[in-house]
Design an enzyme around this catalytic site. Structure first.
Site, mmCIF file in Angstrom:
data_model
loop_
_atom_site.group_PDB
_atom_site.id
_atom_site.type_symbol
_atom_site.label_atom_id
_atom_site.label_comp_id
_atom_site.label_asym_id
_atom_site.label_seq_id
_atom_site.Cartn_x
_atom_site.Cartn_y
_atom_site.Cartn_z
ATOM 1 N N SER A 1 -10.904 0.311 3.455
ATOM 2 C CA SER A 1 -10.085 -0.150 4.587
ATOM 3 C C SER A 1 -9.310 1.037 5.144
ATOM 4 C CB SER A 1 -9.124 -1.250 4.125
ATOM 5 O OG SER A 1 -9.840 -2.378 3.691
ATOM 6 N N ARG B 1 0.818 -1.219 0.000
ATOM 7 C CA ARG B 1 0.000 0.000 0.000
ATOM 8 C C ARG B 1 0.850 1.266 0.000
ATOM 9 N NH1 ARG B 1 -2.094 -3.499 -1.434
ATOM 10 N NH2 ARG B 1 -3.877 -4.671 -0.645
ATOM 11 N N GLU C 1 -4.441 4.044 6.233
ATOM 12 C CA GLU C 1 -4.234 4.152 4.787
ATOM 13 C C GLU C 1 -4.541 5.541 4.243
ATOM 14 O OE1 GLU C 1 -5.588 1.215 2.096
ATOM 15 O OE2 GLU C 1 -5.274 -0.464 3.454
#
Length: 345
Positions: free
Chosen positions: A244, A173, A340
């Site tokens: 998420s 990520r 994130e």
């Protein structure tokens, strides 16, 4: 061909971030790639105003963002469109998409053209240009495994550059485009190498165990991924969220083994480098945050990894909940969660 840079005007951003946070900022829309050199020249001419006092932020679909009510940034929204078969090799079709294309729409388009390979990444919100920034991944497939190249402008230097996958600094990520700062790289086009001989990716348990799945049909896999995601994740158009909210933490094998002894049900995934990935959603659920609210925000009742806006939330509400969840996970498991979404203050 445009020789004028896009114009920044004060605009409402609440509908342009999937958490639905109220916000206004100076926004310009880039819908013509030929205007990028003029944009670079304008940024260089007004460097103090646009890069120091009001730094530039490149906005895609707003699906990975926590934005303040009045961010100090100028917002460049990328609305470039276009998909084409760019090239081919002996083993791959090379498909190019403009950065403003919907990611899910692009995956669907490729399948409609008989070009499978991205079906595991269906229904991920956001744009094509944002996908390599976050190095998106889902259901056993990571974007960097299908990437051919990224065409981006260095807005600081005023020049275009093509990145090969090994030059993008990809990790879980993360990418060079994310680490170098929000206002440097403007991704304009992304190219994907889709296999001419397609092999399904069905290692992920939810897909492997999906009832009645035709494993020889990429469209059926696409549909299954969509159904699984809809079952687990709320639609941002109905309930504001950024997908998420936390990354799955990756820890060393010794720490993972010790945690597994204390918590036998701990979900662990060995990594190629010897470390172990943990399921952040499981950790959050064990601390009692699944379905729990803190003011106008909460962790979703079906998926503890998803932070949702029940209505009326501000950026501060989101960050307060994230801080509380991280603190509880740290206290119980000794594991640090990393969020994130980017914070735009």
């Amino acid at each position: 061909m445009s020789t004028q840079p896009p114009v920044f005007t004060d605009q409402d951003l609440q509908a342009r971030n999937t958490l639905g946070l109220p916000s206004r900022a100076a926004v310009a829309v880039l819908d013509d790639e030929s205007a990028v050199p003029a944009l670079c020249a304008a940024l260089a001419a007004s460097q103090k105003d646009l890069q120091a006092d009001a730094p530039l932020f490149v906005l895609g679909g707003g699906s990975n963002l926590v934005i303040a009510a009045r961010p100090r940034h100028c917002i460049l929204q990328v609305a470039l469109r276009g998909i084409r078969l760019w090239d081919e090799t002996a083993d791959h079709w090379i498909v190019e998409a403009a950065a403003g294309e919907s990611w899910h729409g692009f995956v669907d388009h490729c399948l409609a053209q008989g070009l499978p390979g991205l079906e595991n990444l269906a229904l991920i919100p956001g744009t094509v240009g944002a996908a390599p920034v976050q190095n998106i991944g889902a259901y056993g497939l990571e974007l960097d495994q299908r990437l051919h190249s990224v065409v981006a402008w260095d807005l600081h230097a005023g020049r275009e550059r093509t990145f090969l996958p090994e030059e993008c600094g990809f990790s879980y990520r993360d990418s060079l485009f994310k680490r170098d700062g929000a206002g440097r790289w403007l991704i304009v086009r992304v190219r994907f190498a889709l296999p001419k001989v397609w092999v399904p990716r069905l290692d992920y348990p939810d897909l492997r165990d999906f009832p009645g799945l035709r494993k020889d049909d990429p469209r059926r896999i696409f549909d299954a991924v969509c159904e699984i995601r809809r079952r687990k994740l709320p639609d941002p158009a109905v309930l504001g969220n950024a997908g998420s909210f936390f990354k799955n933490p990756v820890i060393d094998a010794g720490q993972a083994a010790a945690l597994k002894q204390r918590f036998p049900d701990l979900r662990t995934y060995p990594q190629a480098d010897g470390r172990v990935k943990l399921a952040a959603g499981w950790l959050i659920e064990q601390t009692g945050w699944k379905g729990r609210r803190l003011g106008p925000v909460g962790m979703h009742a079906r998926q503890a990894l998803v932070l949702v806006n029940h209505g009326g939330a501000q950026a501060a509400d989101v960050l307060a909940l994230a801080l509380a969840v991280r603190a509880d996970v740290r206290m119980r498991f000794g594991v640090e969660l990393e969020q994130e979404p980017v914070v735009l203050d």
